[in-house]
Write an enzyme that holds these catalytic residues in place. Structure first.
Site, PDB file in Angstrom:
ATOM      1  CG  ASP A  40     -15.777  -1.719  -5.929  1.00  0.00           C
ATOM      2  OD1 ASP A  40     -15.494  -2.778  -5.990  1.00  0.00           O
ATOM      3  OD2 ASP A  40     -16.176  -0.513  -5.084  1.00  0.00           O
ATOM      4  N   GLY A  45     -19.597  -4.780  -3.526  1.00  0.00           N
ATOM      5  CA  GLY A  45     -19.604  -3.563  -4.696  1.00  0.00           C
ATOM      6  C   GLY A  45     -20.707  -4.019  -6.271  1.00  0.00           C
ATOM      7  CG  ASP A  65      -7.993  -7.127  -3.484  1.00  0.00           C
ATOM      8  OD1 ASP A  65      -7.386  -5.733  -2.901  1.00  0.00           O
ATOM      9  OD2 ASP A  65      -7.778  -8.275  -2.954  1.00  0.00           O
ATOM     10  CG  ASN A 106      -0.758  -1.224  -0.662  1.00  0.00           C
ATOM     11  OD1 ASN A 106       0.393  -1.012  -1.258  1.00  0.00           O
ATOM     12  ND2 ASN A 106      -1.595  -2.170  -0.745  1.00  0.00           N
ATOM     13  N   GLY A 109       0.629   5.560   0.685  1.00  0.00           N
ATOM     14  CA  GLY A 109       2.159   5.407   0.219  1.00  0.00           C
ATOM     15  C   GLY A 109       1.843   5.957  -1.143  1.00  0.00           C
ATOM     16  CB  ALA A 121     -15.097   5.799   4.540  1.00  0.00           C
ATOM     17  CE1 TYR A 152     -15.764  -2.062   8.710  1.00  0.00           C
ATOM     18  CE2 TYR A 152     -16.236  -1.298  10.445  1.00  0.00           C
ATOM     19  CZ  TYR A 152     -16.592  -1.002   9.167  1.00  0.00           C
ATOM     20  OH  TYR A 152     -17.198   0.158   8.838  1.00  0.00           O
ATOM     21  CG  HIS A 188     -25.857  -6.334  -0.758  1.00  0.00           C
ATOM     22  ND1 HIS A 188     -26.328  -6.738  -1.032  1.00  0.00           N
ATOM     23  CD2 HIS A 188     -24.512  -6.752  -2.104  1.00  0.00           C
ATOM     24  CE1 HIS A 188     -26.512  -8.080  -1.651  1.00  0.00           C
ATOM     25  NE2 HIS A 188     -25.480  -7.581  -2.250  1.00  0.00           N
TER      26      HIS A 188
HETATM   27  P1  NAD Z   1     -20.259  -1.231   0.504  1.00  0.00           P
HETATM   28  O1  NAD Z   1     -19.681  -2.621   1.509  1.00  0.00           O
HETATM   29  O2  NAD Z   1     -21.485  -1.241  -0.223  1.00  0.00           O
HETATM   30  O3  NAD Z   1     -18.373  -0.646   0.071  1.00  0.00           O
HETATM   31  C1  NAD Z   1     -17.124  -0.854   0.386  1.00  0.00           C
HETATM   32  C2  NAD Z   1     -17.270  -1.469  -1.782  1.00  0.00           C
HETATM   33  O4  NAD Z   1     -16.165  -1.507  -1.258  1.00  0.00           O
HETATM   34  C3  NAD Z   1     -17.490  -1.783  -2.091  1.00  0.00           C
HETATM   35  O5  NAD Z   1     -17.608  -1.366  -3.508  1.00  0.00           O
HETATM   36  C4  NAD Z   1     -16.374  -2.828  -2.155  1.00  0.00           C
HETATM   37  O6  NAD Z   1     -16.253  -3.719  -3.388  1.00  0.00           O
HETATM   38  C5  NAD Z   1     -15.066  -2.499  -2.070  1.00  0.00           C
HETATM   39  N1  NAD Z   1     -13.722  -3.300  -1.647  1.00  0.00           N
HETATM   40  C6  NAD Z   1     -13.710  -4.035  -0.056  1.00  0.00           C
HETATM   41  N2  NAD Z   1     -12.845  -4.550   0.141  1.00  0.00           N
HETATM   42  C7  NAD Z   1     -11.880  -4.016  -1.735  1.00  0.00           C
HETATM   43  C8  NAD Z   1     -10.762  -4.075  -1.868  1.00  0.00           C
HETATM   44  N3  NAD Z   1      -9.405  -4.989  -1.425  1.00  0.00           N
HETATM   45  N4  NAD Z   1     -10.010  -3.482  -2.817  1.00  0.00           N
HETATM   46  C9  NAD Z   1     -11.427  -2.575  -3.471  1.00  0.00           C
HETATM   47  N5  NAD Z   1     -12.103  -2.429  -3.355  1.00  0.00           N
HETATM   48  C10 NAD Z   1     -12.664  -3.232  -2.427  1.00  0.00           C
HETATM   49  O7  NAD Z   1     -19.962  -0.281   2.480  1.00  0.00           O
HETATM   50  P2  NAD Z   1     -20.265   1.361   2.055  1.00  0.00           P
HETATM   51  O8  NAD Z   1     -21.640   1.034   2.916  1.00  0.00           O
HETATM   52  O9  NAD Z   1     -20.975   1.990   1.057  1.00  0.00           O
HETATM   53  O10 NAD Z   1     -19.230   1.481   3.246  1.00  0.00           O
HETATM   54  C11 NAD Z   1     -17.757   2.221   2.453  1.00  0.00           C
HETATM   55  C12 NAD Z   1     -17.156   2.549   3.281  1.00  0.00           C
HETATM   56  O11 NAD Z   1     -17.518   3.523   4.355  1.00  0.00           O
HETATM   57  C13 NAD Z   1     -16.323   1.622   4.310  1.00  0.00           C
HETATM   58  O12 NAD Z   1     -14.959   1.561   4.085  1.00  0.00           O
HETATM   59  C14 NAD Z   1     -16.811   1.218   5.194  1.00  0.00           C
HETATM   60  O13 NAD Z   1     -15.975   0.813   5.845  1.00  0.00           O
HETATM   61  C15 NAD Z   1     -17.737   3.165   5.972  1.00  0.00           C
HETATM   62  N6  NAD Z   1     -18.438   2.765   6.775  1.00  0.00           N
HETATM   63  C16 NAD Z   1     -19.864   2.405   6.372  1.00  0.00           C
HETATM   64  C17 NAD Z   1     -21.292   3.202   7.043  1.00  0.00           C
HETATM   65  C18 NAD Z   1     -21.905   2.952   7.082  1.00  0.00           C
HETATM   66  O14 NAD Z   1     -23.354   2.765   7.265  1.00  0.00           O
HETATM   67  N7  NAD Z   1     -22.779   2.950   5.071  1.00  0.00           N
HETATM   68  C19 NAD Z   1     -20.498   3.430   8.131  1.00  0.00           C
HETATM   69  C20 NAD Z   1     -18.797   3.193   9.103  1.00  0.00           C
HETATM   70  C21 NAD Z   1     -18.397   3.679   8.133  1.00  0.00           C
HETATM   71  N1  UDP Z   2       2.720   2.685  -3.114  1.00  0.00           N
HETATM   72  C1  UDP Z   2       1.443   2.267  -4.320  1.00  0.00           C
HETATM   73  N2  UDP Z   2       1.332   3.248  -5.165  1.00  0.00           N
HETATM   74  C2  UDP Z   2       2.184   3.965  -5.154  1.00  0.00           C
HETATM   75  C3  UDP Z   2       3.251   4.717  -3.868  1.00  0.00           C
HETATM   76  C4  UDP Z   2       3.630   3.381  -3.402  1.00  0.00           C
HETATM   77  O1  UDP Z   2       0.677   1.648  -4.197  1.00  0.00           O
HETATM   78  O2  UDP Z   2       2.342   5.355  -5.993  1.00  0.00           O
HETATM   79  C5  UDP Z   2       2.927   1.464  -1.926  1.00  0.00           C
HETATM   80  C6  UDP Z   2       3.456   0.919  -2.019  1.00  0.00           C
HETATM   81  O3  UDP Z   2       3.425  -0.233  -2.546  1.00  0.00           O
HETATM   82  C7  UDP Z   2       4.100   0.461  -1.134  1.00  0.00           C
HETATM   83  C8  UDP Z   2       3.149   1.517   0.225  1.00  0.00           C
HETATM   84  O4  UDP Z   2       2.375   2.082  -0.869  1.00  0.00           O
HETATM   85  O5  UDP Z   2       4.865  -0.386  -0.329  1.00  0.00           O
HETATM   86  C9  UDP Z   2       3.625   2.569   1.144  1.00  0.00           C
HETATM   87  O6  UDP Z   2       4.684   3.438   0.530  1.00  0.00           O
HETATM   88  P1  UDP Z   2       6.004   3.851   1.220  1.00  0.00           P
HETATM   89  O7  UDP Z   2       6.718   4.689   0.462  1.00  0.00           O
HETATM   90  O8  UDP Z   2       5.072   4.500   2.684  1.00  0.00           O
HETATM   91  O9  UDP Z   2       6.660   2.993   2.214  1.00  0.00           O
HETATM   92  P2  UDP Z   2       7.592   2.394   0.944  1.00  0.00           P
HETATM   93  O10 UDP Z   2       7.600   2.340  -0.638  1.00  0.00           O
HETATM   94  O11 UDP Z   2       8.725   2.605   2.258  1.00  0.00           O
HETATM   95  O12 UDP Z   2       7.907   0.452   1.844  1.00  0.00           O
END
Ligand code: NAD
Ligand code: UDP
Ligand code: UDP
Length: 323
Positions: A40, A45, A65, A106, A109, A121, A152, A188
């Site tokens: 996360d 979160g 991220d 990612n 992959g 999700a 979204y 939250h």
């Molecule tokens: P939330 O915001 O509490 O949780 C999302 C988590 O993802 C957070 O902890 C946040 O820090 C993390 N996050 C965001 N961007 C990130 C990134 N780039 N890299 C790593 N972590 C990242 O929301 P939630 O309600 O727990 O939702 C969780 C999942 O379920 C989401 O994908 C959401 O779209 C899906 N969802 C939730 C609901 C709902 O009603 N709660 C409904 C439909 C779908």
């Molecule tokens: N990737 C990753 N972890 C792994 C393998 C792949 O984060 O263990 C990422 C990587 O950055 C890549 C993406 O997942 O760009 C998609 O992977 P894929 O093998 O499908 O495609 P390619 O590597 O050919 O772009």
């Protein structure tokens, strides 16, 4: 028994694991005897959500991220990383789409390299402002591609496309859950979602903000039920890819929800009208026939019971703040 549990233990990665749903999923997976890698970036979160797991021998937290590549070794992936409430996902809409799309690439992959199962999700938002009610999985949706919710909705739709293309092109085992509005402890308190807003307002005797005339409908699933559905989907036979709707098929208008919250909190709050946000869906309610048939799953917790537990959680938070 211990031996049996050990041999079934999996190393499971939960992206978005420090969020509302993700932290409950981590709890359940650990209780089931698995190892959990919680990934996360703490955008929405908090470490507090997983604080109680910090010293658990099978729990690991990684601040990362998902828009950047990640190389780890796991047996299963639940991809939940993405801000979920309108005010959070509209705060940085470009990052929201990147999280859904680059994050999915990612994680797919990663799953492809490991040959492991991956669950997405997804969301009822892929149906947009639906013209049919209840929504079935074969409905393609009614989504504005350029509106304020699009980062979204379209991000999640593109993630679904990627999941199905990795499945078709690389034979990756995938599971896609379309989650409908879910609520419960660890939401939250300031995420602007209707359940958290109404409860926080009611507990402080503030006006309950009804957007528009409050006749729009939503159905609300208690978090424990939703987590059972996600795990049942992950554990389903390989041929089951989804998408599968997961949610509670009982719907309410927002005025009805406000009245229920006032009643359960014993609040002196009154209803106050506010502007309806753009593209706000007028109706939303899942058809869960597919989840019933394929997973033997349906929600068990009625709204009143789930609201009481959620109110207890928010009351505790406010009491702690007041000292
Ligand atoms: P939330 O915001 O509490 O949780 C999302 C988590 O993802 C957070 O902890 C946040 O820090 C993390 N996050 C965001 N961007 C990130 C990134 N780039 N890299 C790593 N972590 C990242 O929301 P939630 O309600 O727990 O939702 C969780 C999942 O379920 C989401 O994908 C959401 O779209 C899906 N969802 C939730 C609901 C709902 O009603 N709660 C409904 C439909 C779908
Ligand atoms: N990737 C990753 N972890 C792994 C393998 C792949 O984060 O263990 C990422 C990587 O950055 C890549 C993406 O997942 O760009 C998609 O992977 P894929 O093998 O499908 O495609 P390619 O590597 O050919 O772009
Ligand atoms: N809503 C409301 N008052 C609030 C917050 C939300 O009336 O204080 C309405 C909102 O307009 C929407 C519904 O409640 O029609 C659900 O909103 P939420 O943001 O929880 O989820 P979503 O719109 O994504 O289903």
């Amino acid at each position: 028994m211990r031996q049996a549990m050990y041999s079934l233990r999996k190393r499971v990665m939960v992206t978005g694991g420090a969020g509302f749903l993700g932290s409950h999923l981590c709890d359940r997976l650990l209780a089931d005897g698995h190892e959990v890698l919680c990934v996360d970036n703490l955008f929405t979160g908090t470490k507090q959500n997983v604080e109680h797991l910090r010293d658990h021998p099978h729990f690991e937290f990684l601040r990362h991220d998902v828009t950047f590549p990640l190389y780890v070794e796991v047996d299963e992936i639940y991809n939940l990383a993405c801000p979920a409430s309108p005010i959070h996902y509209q705060h940085d809409p470009v990052q929201t789409t990147k999280t859904s799309v680059h994050g999915a690439i990612n994680m797919l992959g990663l799953a492809k390299r490991l040959g492991c199962k991956i669950l997405q999700a997804s969301t009822s938002e892929v149906y947009g402002d639906p013209s049919i009610n209840p929504q079935t999985e074969d409905y393609w949706g009614n989504v504005n591609p350029i509106g304020i919710r699009s980062c979204y909705d379209e991000g999640k739709r593109c993630a679904e496309t990627l999941f199905f293309d990795y499945h078709r092109q690389h034979q990756l085992p995938i599971k896609v859950a379309r989650i409908f509005n879910t609520y419960g402890p660890r939401m939250h308190p300031a995420d602007g979602r209707v359940v958290s807003n109404f409860i926080m307002q009611a507990l402080q005797d503030e006006p309950i903000t009804i957007y528009g005339d409050g006749s729009q409908t939503r159905s609300f699933c208690y978090v424990d039920d939703l987590i059972s559905g996600l795990i049942a989907l992950m554990d389903s036979p390989e041929g089951v890819t989804g998408p599968v709707n997961l949610g509670n098929p009982v719907d309410f208008t927002m005025v009805e929800l406000a009245q229920k919250v006032i009643e359960l909190t014993g609040s002196a709050s009154t209803l106050a009208n506010a502007d309806l946000p753009a593209d706000d869906p007028k109706q939303r309610k899942p058809n869960i026939g597919r989840a019933r048939d394929l997973l033997g799953w349906e929600p068990k917790v009625p709204l009143e019971e789930g609201l009481k537990m959620t109110i207890g959680h928010f009351r505790g938070m406010l009491d702690a703040q007041r000292g």
